[in-house]
Design an enzyme around this catalytic site. Structure first.
Site, short mmCIF file in Angstrom:
data_model
loop_
_atom_site.label_atom_id
_atom_site.label_comp_id
_atom_site.label_asym_id
_atom_site.label_seq_id
_atom_site.Cartn_x
_atom_site.Cartn_y
_atom_site.Cartn_z
N ASP A 170 -7.42 5.69 -1.80
CA ASP A 170 -7.06 4.50 -1.03
C ASP A 170 -6.52 3.43 -1.98
OD1 ASP A 170 -6.95 2.23 0.61
OD2 ASP A 170 -8.72 2.82 1.74
N CYS B 192 0.81 -1.22 0.00
CA CYS B 192 0.00 0.00 0.00
C CYS B 192 0.84 1.27 0.00
CB CYS B 192 -0.97 0.00 1.18
SG CYS B 192 -0.22 -0.19 2.80
N HIS C 109 -5.97 0.28 -1.32
CA HIS C 109 -6.23 -1.07 -0.83
C HIS C 109 -7.22 -1.87 -1.65
CE1 HIS C 109 -4.31 0.82 2.66
NE2 HIS C 109 -3.94 -0.40 2.99
#
Length: 441
Positions: free
Chosen positions: A325, A134, A327
């Site tokens: 994000d 990440c 993820h």
């Protein structure tokens, strides 16, 4: 399907614990079939992808709402009302009004996320960065924004429904795809900023495929990757990356890098400044400084996140940081196919994180196209470095006029290796997670 393979798949599914950890059975021995092992690896990857996408709600389309009374900032652009966080002076801006304009701006940022089924990383059988990459993806997004500013300009917007109708639009479309290709998930030299390249560069420092990184470490990897790309392709010849040392920017070192080509030429600057704004938690006196940074025209974002969860921050509204994000685990896209799909590289759903939940370790990025831009930036950022009502001894970072090698005792700010804190494992604390949307008040 092979009965034995089906049985082992069920065993894998039963290995998901309540805290998100996935436990896998041990191999039966040397007689294990290679094809079965490969299939098992794919099941593991799919389970991790399903877990992350479910845990963070990234496979659910979210409606984004905003406060009607507060301005929304995105990388130096203000929507609704324009207030300068540095001096709290209200400034009218007729060009940047409306949430629809914000949505177009946000969607035009390049979104780089976990991917699966890409070529194995060198020296391993790892074909996905799900669960550990990440911070590398956040760093890629930061660098991608710098490249968008350099090749397309800050005012560029991506419209998926519009086909190029003139020379400029066609050139922008080509450069848009070219930038994404540079980050393609392949070990090819044609993708010099890929996760394969970053992991390979990390091995020099003792990292292995599957290890986690902190924002400071990623900043140095990005610099190395751009330096390598400069030697491979002419597209990067007019770019240079400078990483601050111990929260100090040595301006003569910066000038030396930008003038490296000689003959009065100037390389555009990507300035990366790793900082640590607290011990275990963010020292909240720096919250106004962070939002002020995101209001500057030169800012290309902040990589950091909350503990064990890296994010790429691009803006804010009130005390909430707007972020992309990384993820969400998606299938690898072959970016070297003609007219490859672009939709998975752009996010339509902004999310936010309360400033108080931000990890104290982060890296702030800036882009200065010309020497004049750099001089104006150094002047403009000064009022944003020191927390309001605090003494001048505690700025976020400092500028030094000389070269680092000439300074005998530069101010020292410790930036420890925080890789384990920021992206430690797949079992984030549920109390830390915030998937809250913007609310209309």
């Amino acid at each position: 399907m092979n009965t034995d393979y089906f049985t082992r798949s069920k065993r894998l599914l039963s290995g998901i614990r309540e805290d998100g950890r996935i436990t896998f059975p041990q191999a039966r021995g040397a007689e294990e079939d290679n094809e079965l092992a490969e299939g098992e690896g794919k099941v593991k990857t799919k389970l991790l992808a399903m877990w992350y996408n479910m845990k963070y709600g990234l496979n659910v389309k979210m409606k984004t709402n905003f406060s009607r009374d507060s301005p929304v900032w995105l990388l130096g652009r203000c929507y609704h009302r324009k207030t300068d966080p540095c001096d709290e002076q209200l400034v009218s801006d007729e060009k940047e009004e409306g949430i629809e304009s914000f949505k177009s701006d946000f969607m035009s940022r390049i979104w780089l996320t976990y991917r699966k089924e890409f070529p194995s990383l060198d020296g391993s059988n790892i074909s996905s960065d799900c669960g550990w990459g990440c911070m590398l993806r956040s760093g890629q997004m930061l660098l991608a924004q710098a490249l968008v500013s350099h090749f397309l300009g800050r005012g560029w917007r991506w419209d998926p429904n519009q086909r190029p109708s003139n020379e400029k639009q066609y050139r922008d479309a080509v450069n848009h795809r070219k930038i994404i290709k540079w980050f393609g998930d392949t070990p090819s030299q044609m993708s010099p900023l890929s996760i394969h390249t970053l992991v390979s560069l990390g091995e020099v420092s003792g990292k292995k495929p599957g290890d986690w990184y902190g924002p400071g470490s990623v900043a140095h990897l990005l610099k190395k990757a751009v330096d390598m790309a400069t030697r491979e392709t002419s597209d990067f010849e007019q770019l240079t990356v400078y990483v601050a040392q111990d929260c100090a920017v040595y301006l003569q070192d910066v000038i030396d890098q930008c003038e490296a080509n000689g003959k009065g030429s100037w390389k555009s600057l990507i300035l990366l400044i790793p900082v640590r704004l607290g011990a275990e938690k963010l020292n909240y006196i720096y919250a106004p400084c962070l939002t002020a940074m995101l209001s500057l025209d030169n800012c290309i974002g902040i990589i950091g996140g909350r503990p064990k969860h890296s994010l790429y921050f691009v803006g804010f509204q009130d005390d909430k940081l707007i972020h992309l994000d990384p993820h969400y685990c998606q299938e690898m896209v072959d970016v070297w196919k003609a007219e490859f799909p672009l939709s998975s590289f752009h996010c339509r759903s902004p999310r936010k994180l309360n400033l108080s939940k931000m990890d104290p370790s982060c890296c702030i990025g800036f882009y200065c196209q010309t020497k004049d831009d750099l001089e104006k930036f150094v002047q403009n950022v000064q009022t944003c470095l020191i927390p309001p009502h605090e003494k001048a001894e505690y700025p976020m970072f400092i500028f030094c006029s000389g070269r680092s090698r000439d300074v005998m005792s530069a101010p020292k700010f410790c930036i420890p290796d925080d890789s384990i804190r920021l992206a430690d494992s797949v079992h984030d604390s549920e109390d830390d997670f915030e998937s809250e949307e913007f609310e209309v008040v």
